[in-house]
Design an enzyme around this catalytic site. Sequence first.
Site, mmCIF file in Angstrom:
data_model
loop_
_atom_site.group_PDB
_atom_site.id
_atom_site.type_symbol
_atom_site.label_atom_id
_atom_site.label_comp_id
_atom_site.label_asym_id
_atom_site.label_seq_id
_atom_site.Cartn_x
_atom_site.Cartn_y
_atom_site.Cartn_z
ATOM 1 N N SER A 126 0.909 -1.340 0.111
ATOM 2 C CA SER A 126 -0.081 -0.157 0.076
ATOM 3 C C SER A 126 1.095 1.234 0.302
ATOM 4 O O SER A 126 2.254 1.228 0.955
ATOM 5 C CB SER A 126 -0.682 -0.169 1.288
ATOM 6 O OG SER A 126 -1.549 1.064 0.813
ATOM 7 N N THR A 128 0.219 3.724 1.621
ATOM 8 C CA THR A 128 0.285 4.011 3.572
ATOM 9 C C THR A 128 2.151 3.528 4.045
ATOM 10 O O THR A 128 2.326 4.433 4.738
ATOM 11 C CB THR A 128 -0.999 2.820 4.100
ATOM 12 O OG1 THR A 128 -0.626 3.632 5.170
ATOM 13 C CG2 THR A 128 0.113 1.178 3.973
ATOM 14 N N TYR A 151 -2.200 -1.622 10.704
ATOM 15 C CA TYR A 151 -2.383 -1.873 9.450
ATOM 16 C C TYR A 151 -1.296 -1.563 8.751
ATOM 17 O O TYR A 151 -0.480 -2.032 8.182
ATOM 18 C CB TYR A 151 -3.658 -0.780 9.290
ATOM 19 C CG TYR A 151 -3.834 -1.471 7.851
ATOM 20 C CD1 TYR A 151 -4.010 -2.672 7.081
ATOM 21 C CD2 TYR A 151 -3.826 -0.502 6.651
ATOM 22 C CE1 TYR A 151 -3.770 -2.458 5.355
ATOM 23 C CE2 TYR A 151 -3.984 -0.273 5.229
ATOM 24 C CZ TYR A 151 -3.755 -1.481 4.786
ATOM 25 O OH TYR A 151 -3.998 -1.554 3.507
ATOM 26 N N LYS A 155 1.861 -3.900 6.292
ATOM 27 C CA LYS A 155 2.328 -4.038 5.029
ATOM 28 C C LYS A 155 4.382 -3.433 4.705
ATOM 29 O O LYS A 155 4.502 -3.923 4.082
ATOM 30 C CB LYS A 155 1.772 -2.576 4.529
ATOM 31 C CG LYS A 155 -0.130 -3.312 3.920
ATOM 32 C CD LYS A 155 -0.360 -4.459 3.414
ATOM 33 C CE LYS A 155 -1.636 -4.934 3.031
ATOM 34 N NZ LYS A 155 -1.999 -5.647 3.026
#
Length: 340
Positions: A126, A128, A151, A155
């Site tokens: 991601s 992110t 979360y 990743k």
Amino acid sequence: MKKILVTGGLGFIGSHTVVELQNEGFEVVIIDDLSNSSETVLEGITSITNKKPIFEKIDLKIKSSVEDFFKAHNDISGVIHFAASKAVGESVENPLLYYENNLNTLIYMLKEVLDLQESNFIFSSSCTVYGQADTMPITESAPVKPAESPYGNTKQIGEEIIVDTCKVNSNLNAIALRYFNPIGAHPSANIGELPIGVPQNLVPYITQTGAGLRDCLSVFGDDYPTSDGTCVRDYIHVVDLAKAHVIALQRLLNRKNDSNFETFNVGTGVGSTVLEVINAFEKVSNSSLNYKFAPRRKGDVVSAYANTTRANTVLGWKANSSLEDAMQSAWKWEQKIRNL
Ligand code: UD1
């Protein structure tokens, strides 16, 4: 016909990827635990491709189940690993659930992939991982910033686990695809996004508001340093994103990769504000959306959009759909599932 395992293959991005794999002639085996998906998605996939993928309901947190699966399917040529939990807020409330769901499963999968004849692995990463990047658009060499949530951390750690494993296993070939904001649905409207409960993401919230399920969209923040004060993201049509997976897989199968671990940004390269997304929805739905400005949401970055040069030139993939195309498909899907 090469056999490809898609974990989380009944989820939003997974199901669209299964369709594109089948369109390219791959045989697909889906593993899904149905924790955030429905078996009816299988019918949606089959109605598009006329080929029913093999489906096994397996909880990948149970190591022996993963081992048993690979004993029965030792002829798999590639794994696309989507299965993971993805709600940012929930990950803050229940970090161990996220570390267990997203990392244990990854480790169990990798152990088995190493023993395959063809150890090809695509990982759902991601944007992110970049946090609030210092420069826009974001290239793959931008530094990975401390994660804002468990979360996001899964990743980052997930990529690190794969990198370390690749270093000592030259037979393992992996690609991490760093997704920007996937939206939209298959143009047939036979598969799409199925959020459980109140949507946390912008586009399903918009389409549910348009469909009358929600009263009003809250736009989180109107005083960001952007063209209209709302946050900027790179919204990518899920079908374009699905195609990126097939191309990445073919790169590995054909041994075209430059090293045994590669990362690619998967976005459009275009940044859109929240108000631009609302405008696109209003245009394609020919209606006006009920929205109000609300305080900023904790953890939101101001702006994130991709530099896609590496994906375009090295991977040979490019997003084709516009924001309006994507919003049109999202709205068509919402109307269909609400019988509008
Ligand atoms: C979020 C996650 C990201 C994850 C992705 C996948 C954060 C900080 N990021 O991306 O890590 O990979 O989901 O699910 O949570 N917005 C509103 N009103 C709403 C909902 C959203 O104004 O009701 C705005 C947000 O403030 C943001 C934009 O819409 O500016 C996009 O939000 P969203 O769809 O939740 O995606 P991200 O936060 O970018």
